[in-house]
Write a protein that holds these residues in place. Structure first.
Motif, PDB file in Angstrom:
ATOM      1  N   VAL A   1     -53.656 -49.156   1.506  1.00 41.49           N
ATOM      2  CA  VAL A   1     -53.911 -50.456   0.358  1.00 41.49           C
ATOM      3  C   VAL A   1     -54.036 -49.261  -1.039  1.00 41.49           C
ATOM      4  N   ILE A   2     -53.340 -50.135  -2.657  1.00 42.95           N
ATOM      5  CA  ILE A   2     -53.359 -49.167  -3.581  1.00 42.95           C
ATOM      6  C   ILE A   2     -54.236 -50.114  -4.931  1.00 42.95           C
ATOM      7  N   GLY A   3     -55.449 -49.315  -5.374  1.00 40.83           N
ATOM      8  CA  GLY A   3     -55.955 -50.274  -5.849  1.00 40.83           C
ATOM      9  C   GLY A   3     -56.492 -49.307  -6.451  1.00 40.83           C
ATOM     10  N   ARG A   4     -57.379 -49.571  -8.390  1.00 46.76           N
ATOM     11  CA  ARG A   4     -58.143 -49.094  -8.965  1.00 46.76           C
ATOM     12  C   ARG A   4     -59.579 -48.651  -8.160  1.00 46.76           C
ATOM     13  N   ASP A   5     -60.210 -49.360  -7.674  1.00 41.66           N
ATOM     14  CA  ASP A   5     -61.723 -49.569  -7.697  1.00 41.66           C
ATOM     15  C   ASP A   5     -61.841 -48.907  -5.895  1.00 41.66           C
ATOM     16  N   GLY A   6     -62.471 -47.875  -5.403  1.00 48.18           N
ATOM     17  CA  GLY A   6     -61.896 -47.634  -3.751  1.00 48.18           C
ATOM     18  C   GLY A   6     -63.394 -48.360  -3.383  1.00 48.18           C
ATOM     19  N   ALA A   7     -64.591 -48.649  -4.306  1.00 57.74           N
ATOM     20  CA  ALA A   7     -65.406 -49.166  -3.653  1.00 57.74           C
ATOM     21  C   ALA A   7     -65.189 -50.592  -3.109  1.00 57.74           C
ATOM     22  N   LYS A   8     -64.296 -50.999  -3.631  1.00 59.64           N
ATOM     23  CA  LYS A   8     -63.417 -52.561  -2.744  1.00 59.64           C
ATOM     24  C   LYS A   8     -63.084 -52.580  -1.866  1.00 59.64           C
TER      25      LYS A   8
ATOM     26  N   GLY B   1     -58.385 -60.314  -2.793  1.00 62.19           N
ATOM     27  CA  GLY B   1     -57.425 -61.389  -2.667  1.00 62.19           C
ATOM     28  C   GLY B   1     -56.736 -61.378  -1.184  1.00 62.19           C
ATOM     29  N   ILE B   2     -55.591 -61.361  -1.719  1.00 63.25           N
ATOM     30  CA  ILE B   2     -54.802 -62.097  -0.622  1.00 63.25           C
ATOM     31  C   ILE B   2     -53.988 -60.754   0.284  1.00 63.25           C
ATOM     32  N   GLY B   3     -53.829 -59.775  -0.682  1.00 60.50           N
ATOM     33  CA  GLY B   3     -53.777 -58.246  -0.512  1.00 60.50           C
ATOM     34  C   GLY B   3     -54.917 -57.674   0.924  1.00 60.50           C
TER      35      GLY B   3
ATOM     36  N   LYS C   1     -46.808 -50.339  13.278  1.00 60.56           N
ATOM     37  CA  LYS C   1     -46.808 -49.912  11.813  1.00 60.56           C
ATOM     38  C   LYS C   1     -47.365 -50.093  11.025  1.00 60.56           C
ATOM     39  N   THR C   2     -45.960 -49.375   9.906  1.00 57.96           N
ATOM     40  CA  THR C   2     -46.468 -48.822   8.434  1.00 57.96           C
ATOM     41  C   THR C   2     -46.264 -49.378   7.278  1.00 57.96           C
ATOM     42  N   LEU C   3     -47.636 -49.939   6.835  1.00 56.90           N
ATOM     43  CA  LEU C   3     -47.360 -51.125   5.476  1.00 56.90           C
ATOM     44  C   LEU C   3     -48.459 -50.653   4.584  1.00 56.90           C
ATOM     45  N   VAL C   4     -47.259 -51.062   3.328  1.00 55.06           N
ATOM     46  CA  VAL C   4     -48.168 -50.301   2.067  1.00 55.06           C
ATOM     47  C   VAL C   4     -48.555 -51.554   0.858  1.00 55.06           C
ATOM     48  N   ILE C   5     -49.652 -51.916   0.712  1.00 54.49           N
ATOM     49  CA  ILE C   5     -50.425 -53.100  -0.186  1.00 54.49           C
ATOM     50  C   ILE C   5     -50.907 -53.039  -1.466  1.00 54.49           C
ATOM     51  N   THR C   6     -50.261 -53.279  -2.208  1.00 57.52           N
ATOM     52  CA  THR C   6     -50.428 -52.860  -3.793  1.00 57.52           C
ATOM     53  C   THR C   6     -51.483 -54.006  -4.221  1.00 57.52           C
TER      54      THR C   6
ATOM     55  N   ALA D   1     -55.153 -45.413  -8.068  1.00 57.73           N
ATOM     56  CA  ALA D   1     -54.254 -45.634  -8.621  1.00 57.73           C
ATOM     57  C   ALA D   1     -54.219 -47.422  -9.390  1.00 57.73           C
ATOM     58  N   ASP D   2     -54.540 -46.577 -10.492  1.00 56.36           N
ATOM     59  CA  ASP D   2     -53.612 -47.289 -11.970  1.00 56.36           C
ATOM     60  C   ASP D   2     -52.086 -48.110 -11.798  1.00 56.36           C
ATOM     61  N   LEU D   3     -51.435 -49.260 -11.408  1.00 56.77           N
ATOM     62  CA  LEU D   3     -50.357 -48.899 -11.497  1.00 56.77           C
ATOM     63  C   LEU D   3     -49.958 -49.817 -12.576  1.00 56.77           C
ATOM     64  N   SER D   4     -50.328 -49.857 -14.183  1.00 56.77           N
ATOM     65  CA  SER D   4     -50.591 -50.289 -14.659  1.00 56.77           C
ATOM     66  C   SER D   4     -49.311 -49.214 -15.480  1.00 56.77           C
ATOM     67  N   LEU D   5     -49.787 -48.179 -15.106  1.00 61.78           N
ATOM     68  CA  LEU D   5     -49.513 -46.618 -16.060  1.00 61.78           C
ATOM     69  C   LEU D   5     -48.284 -46.110 -15.145  1.00 61.78           C
ATOM     70  N   LEU D   6     -46.851 -46.279 -15.566  1.00 59.61           N
ATOM     71  CA  LEU D   6     -45.566 -45.742 -14.883  1.00 59.61           C
ATOM     72  C   LEU D   6     -46.166 -44.781 -14.075  1.00 59.61           C
ATOM     73  N   ALA D   7     -46.812 -43.067 -15.251  1.00 60.17           N
ATOM     74  CA  ALA D   7     -47.126 -41.662 -13.964  1.00 60.17           C
ATOM     75  C   ALA D   7     -48.027 -41.833 -12.670  1.00 60.17           C
ATOM     76  N   GLU D   8     -48.776 -43.014 -12.937  1.00 61.20           N
ATOM     77  CA  GLU D   8     -49.710 -43.213 -11.707  1.00 61.20           C
ATOM     78  C   GLU D   8     -48.276 -43.982 -10.448  1.00 61.20           C
ATOM     79  N   THR D   9     -48.267 -44.748 -11.029  1.00 58.07           N
ATOM     80  CA  THR D   9     -47.008 -45.649 -10.328  1.00 58.07           C
ATOM     81  C   THR D   9     -45.885 -44.304  -9.343  1.00 58.07           C
ATOM     82  N   ARG D  10     -45.531 -43.608 -10.326  1.00 57.00           N
ATOM     83  CA  ARG D  10     -44.559 -42.586  -9.630  1.00 57.00           C
ATOM     84  C   ARG D  10     -44.939 -41.743  -9.085  1.00 57.00           C
ATOM     85  N   ALA D  11     -45.909 -41.604  -9.314  1.00 59.57           N
ATOM     86  CA  ALA D  11     -47.090 -40.254  -8.295  1.00 59.57           C
ATOM     87  C   ALA D  11     -47.197 -40.635  -7.561  1.00 59.57           C
ATOM     88  N   VAL D  12     -47.733 -42.520  -6.539  1.00 57.40           N
ATOM     89  CA  VAL D  12     -48.171 -42.739  -5.887  1.00 57.40           C
ATOM     90  C   VAL D  12     -46.531 -42.402  -4.849  1.00 57.40           C
TER      91      VAL D  12
END
Ligand SMILES: NC(=O)c1ccc[n+]([C@@H]2O[C@H](COP(=O)([O-])OP(=O)(O)OC[C@H]3O[C@@H](n4cnc5c(N)ncnc54)[C@H](OP(=O)(O)O)[C@@H]3O)[C@@H](O)[C@H]2O)c1
Length: 267
Positions: free
Chosen positions: A30-37, A12-14, A2-7, A53-64
């Protein structure tokens, strides 16, 4: 496979959901701001891919969304887990209240944006992990971005309710589609609780970190929902137990109103 996308899939749970699916042989983005995690996450037999991606920014969300649509013909599951608590009202560089932008607007954009790829999968599902239930009084219709009297807890509560209404309108608009929209309240869970807290809230958060349910327990019902999505276009679960989506808190007229307001805001 399967292919999953998890923001919010790096914590945590994700993160637990992502690790479990990679160990099952799936491809998980997996999508997040901090690749080290993401560095010490599961690395086989499936594949883990971190997308920054910083998903609090619409431009970054749209780009993803654009990037994922270009690279994946089909996505089996979209799991929405990104959130960031703010005790003090914070405005993004694009001028949106951060909680509203991350917890609601990005989930709106990703849910609707990835729908073409979801529809190409055999049993597609969107799992929106938030806090279904509660009534519509949680929504400040005349001040959705909480310019007046902001408080972190009610901001999160409103965000949860907006996600309920997102589920209602998504399911209504795409009733003939294959994608199932599932709203999930995991229960108080001992996670990292991403955010910036004032002293009083921090004491409460530390208590929840100590006494919340283990992540594995909260993730277990979600794993089952991903493996076998419900038959209904929209469903909601609190700590694994189904709740009705026929109550006034899931009012279709309120959902349509929010959908209109959101599309105006985004256009
Ligand atoms: N834990 C609970 O008790 C509880 C209770 C009810 C509902 N929930 C819901 O369950 C879901 C998961 O919660 P959790 O406690 O497992 O989360 P968490 O441990 O606090 O992790 C939050 C995730 O969101 C990501 N994130 C935060 N800000 C982001 C941004 N601007 N852009 C992209 N990613 C961002 C974080 O990664 P980065 O820091 O790398 O960005 C992290 O991966 C949430 O939707 C929450 O509302 C949790």
């Amino acid at each position: 496979m399967k292919t999953l996308v998890i923001t919010g899939g790096t914590d945590g749970i994700g993160r637990h959901l992502a690790n479990t699916h990679v160990r099952q042989g799936d491809h998980v983005v997996v999508i997040g701001r901090d690749g080290a995690k993401a560095k010490d996450m599961a690395d086989g037999p499936g594949r883990l891919e971190f997308v920054r991606a910083d998903l609090s920014l619409l431009a970054e969300t749209r780009a993803v969304v654009k990037d994922l649509l270009a690279r994946f013909a089909a996505v089996d599951a979209l799991v929405l887990c990104a959130r960031n608590y703010r005790s003090a009202r914070t405005v993004t560089a694009e001028g949106f209240e951060e909680n509203f932008a991350l917890f609601y607007l990005s989930r709106f954009l990703v849910s609707h944006g990835l729908r073409p790829a979801l529809e190409a999968a055999s049993a597609p599902v969107i799992v929106n992990v938030a806090g279904p239930g509660g009534d519509l009084s949680l929504v400040r219709w005349d001040d959705l971005q909480l310019e007046h009297g902001y408080q972190g807890g009610p901001a999160l509560g409103q965000g949860g309710k907006l996600n309920d209404l997102l589920g209602v309108s998504f399911a209504a608009q795409h009733a003939d589609g294959a994608t199932r929209y599932v709203l999930v309240h995991p229960g108080v869970t001992a996670t990292g609780f991403a955010g910036a807290y004032d002293q009083e809230t921090l004491a409460h958060i530390n208590h929840m970190k100590q006494h919340g349910r283990p992540v594995e327990d909260s993730a277990e019902p979600i794993l089952r929902l991903i493996a076998q999505p419900p038959a209904e276009p929209l469903s909601a679960f609190v700590e694994g137990e189904r709740i009705s989506v026929r109550t006034t808190g899931f009012d279709p007229a309120a959902a349509a109103r929010l959908d209109r307001l959101t599309r105006n805001l985004l256009s």
